[in-house]
Design a protein around this motif. Structure first.
Motif, PDB file in Angstrom:
ATOM      1  N   SER A 170      70.958  29.459 -38.086  1.00 38.46           N
ATOM      2  CA  SER A 170      70.978  28.317 -39.009  1.00 38.46           C
ATOM      3  C   SER A 170      71.246  28.808 -40.427  1.00 38.46           C
ATOM      4  O   SER A 170      71.113  29.997 -40.726  1.00 38.46           O
ATOM      5  CB  SER A 170      69.646  27.553 -38.969  1.00 38.46           C
ATOM      6  OG  SER A 170      68.587  28.372 -39.433  1.00 38.46           O
TER       7      SER A 170
ATOM      8  N   ARG B 134      72.223  23.912 -38.242  1.00 36.72           N
ATOM      9  CA  ARG B 134      72.289  24.815 -37.089  1.00 36.72           C
ATOM     10  C   ARG B 134      73.707  25.353 -36.935  1.00 36.72           C
ATOM     11  O   ARG B 134      74.684  24.624 -37.150  1.00 36.72           O
ATOM     12  CB  ARG B 134      71.872  24.088 -35.815  1.00 36.72           C
ATOM     13  CG  ARG B 134      70.407  23.729 -35.765  1.00 36.72           C
ATOM     14  CD  ARG B 134      69.971  23.367 -34.356  1.00 36.72           C
ATOM     15  NE  ARG B 134      70.768  22.269 -33.795  1.00 36.72           N
ATOM     16  CZ  ARG B 134      71.595  22.402 -32.769  1.00 36.72           C
ATOM     17  NH1 ARG B 134      71.752  23.581 -32.184  1.00 36.72           N
ATOM     18  NH2 ARG B 134      72.266  21.361 -32.306  1.00 36.72           N
TER      19      ARG B 134
ATOM     20  N   SER C 296      73.814  16.432 -33.817  1.00 39.11           N
ATOM     21  CA  SER C 296      72.463  17.005 -33.873  1.00 39.11           C
ATOM     22  C   SER C 296      72.115  17.430 -35.293  1.00 39.11           C
ATOM     23  O   SER C 296      70.972  17.254 -35.735  1.00 39.11           O
ATOM     24  CB  SER C 296      72.346  18.193 -32.916  1.00 39.11           C
ATOM     25  OG  SER C 296      73.116  19.288 -33.363  1.00 39.11           O
ATOM     26  N   ASN C 297      73.076  17.958 -36.033  1.00 40.38           N
ATOM     27  CA  ASN C 297      72.814  18.327 -37.425  1.00 40.38           C
ATOM     28  C   ASN C 297      72.574  17.101 -38.298  1.00 40.38           C
ATOM     29  O   ASN C 297      71.754  17.132 -39.227  1.00 40.38           O
ATOM     30  CB  ASN C 297      73.968  19.163 -37.979  1.00 40.38           C
ATOM     31  CG  ASN C 297      73.800  20.648 -37.709  1.00 40.38           C
ATOM     32  OD1 ASN C 297      72.697  21.189 -37.814  1.00 40.38           O
ATOM     33  ND2 ASN C 297      74.883  21.304 -37.347  1.00 40.38           N
TER      34      ASN C 297
ATOM     35  N   ARG D 257      71.161  14.249 -37.220  1.00 44.08           N
ATOM     36  CA  ARG D 257      69.826  13.760 -36.878  1.00 44.08           C
ATOM     37  C   ARG D 257      68.735  14.590 -37.557  1.00 44.08           C
ATOM     38  O   ARG D 257      67.717  14.056 -38.014  1.00 44.08           O
ATOM     39  CB  ARG D 257      69.617  13.789 -35.367  1.00 44.08           C
ATOM     40  CG  ARG D 257      70.383  12.729 -34.596  1.00 44.08           C
ATOM     41  CD  ARG D 257      69.877  12.615 -33.160  1.00 44.08           C
ATOM     42  NE  ARG D 257      69.970  13.887 -32.454  1.00 44.08           N
ATOM     43  CZ  ARG D 257      71.028  14.253 -31.741  1.00 44.08           C
ATOM     44  NH1 ARG D 257      72.088  13.462 -31.658  1.00 44.08           N
ATOM     45  NH2 ARG D 257      71.053  15.417 -31.105  1.00 44.08           N
ATOM     46  N   GLU D 258      68.945  15.887 -37.644  1.00 42.44           N
ATOM     47  CA  GLU D 258      67.908  16.767 -38.155  1.00 42.44           C
ATOM     48  C   GLU D 258      67.820  16.767 -39.674  1.00 42.44           C
ATOM     49  O   GLU D 258      66.807  17.197 -40.226  1.00 42.44           O
ATOM     50  CB  GLU D 258      68.160  18.200 -37.654  1.00 42.44           C
ATOM     51  CG  GLU D 258      67.960  18.349 -36.150  1.00 42.44           C
ATOM     52  CD  GLU D 258      68.367  19.723 -35.653  1.00 42.44           C
ATOM     53  OE1 GLU D 258      68.547  20.624 -36.490  1.00 42.44           O
ATOM     54  OE2 GLU D 258      68.507  19.881 -34.419  1.00 42.44           O
ATOM     55  N   ASN D 259      68.847  16.281 -40.370  1.00 46.46           N
ATOM     56  CA  ASN D 259      68.863  16.400 -41.828  1.00 46.46           C
ATOM     57  C   ASN D 259      68.866  15.081 -42.589  1.00 46.46           C
ATOM     58  O   ASN D 259      68.629  15.083 -43.792  1.00 46.46           O
ATOM     59  CB  ASN D 259      70.086  17.225 -42.257  1.00 46.46           C
ATOM     60  CG  ASN D 259      69.929  18.693 -41.931  1.00 46.46           C
ATOM     61  OD1 ASN D 259      69.184  19.413 -42.586  1.00 46.46           O
ATOM     62  ND2 ASN D 259      70.607  19.135 -40.883  1.00 46.46           N
TER      63      ASN D 259
END
Length: 206
Positions: free
Chosen positions: A21, A34, A92-93, A95-97
């Motif tokens: 990451s 990530r 996914s990046n 969603r995570e940020n």
């Protein structure tokens, strides 16, 4: 030219691409992206051109609040795009940020330059962003077609890139034949330029 296998993790300049990451601080918050070089290669790492583009945007020169934005290759109302193979990784990046209350304003969609552009509304974006998208000469016509399709005469296009070879200069000339182009930022440490482009006004015949 011989192509030799290498362990990129052992080369200092490439080691960062093999980390799981990368962490940055923009818009008063930490952002953790990530990475997965082994799975997706260049599509799943953070390049210097993206960092420089974010730095330029933080200067506030370009208004993003309440604007519709599209990013070519992965804030406001933002669509981030990439080729289908990298789309799940991109989602996914996101969603995570992105905070839960803002997720409805950001979306990931598949976009291969010059292909099925009708899936996007022509000329509907206020800002078009691209980081390190100027590197393969065979993609230049499709990239230009995509920029023309997505933009109107009111759209601001920002392209962040290194000018590595003569072909990169050739792209800027191609871009300049259809858009008004100016260099608005240069990071001397990373040797990355940010260019602003705007579609030329079409003169109507009297």
């Amino acid at each position: 030219m011989a192509l030799l296998p290498y362990d990129g993790a052992m080369i200092p300049g490439l080691r960062k691409f093999h980390e799981a990451s990368a962490t940055f601080h923009y818009a008063k918050r930490d952002i953790v992206i990530r990475q997965n070089w082994n799975q997706l290669g260049v599509a799943a790492v953070v390049w210097d051109a993206a960092i420089v583009l974010c730095t330029y945007l933080e200067l506030g020169t370009v208004k993003l609040r309440d604007r519709t934005v599209i990013e070519l290759g992965a804030g406001a109302d933002v669509t981030v795009t990439d080729r289908g193979v990298a789309l799940q990784f991109l989602e996914s990046n996101l969603r995570e940020n992105i905070p839960p209350d803002l997720r409805s304003r950001a979306r990931a969609r598949e976009l291969s330059w010059g292909v099925d552009l009708h899936q996007f509304k022509a000329g509907s974006y206020d800002v078009v962003l691209g980081a390190d998208v100027v590197y393969l000469e065979e993609t230049f016509p499709a990239l230009l077609e995509t920029l023309e399709y997505l933009s109107s005469e009111q759209t601001t296009i920002l392209l962040s890139c290194r000018i590595r070879y003569e072909r990169d200069q050739n792209f800027l000339q191609m871009l300049g034949s259809r858009f008004a182009v100016e260099k608005v930022y240069y990071d001397t440490e990373k040797d990355v330029h940010v260019y602003k482009a705007q579609k030329r006004m079409v003169k109507e015949d009297l």
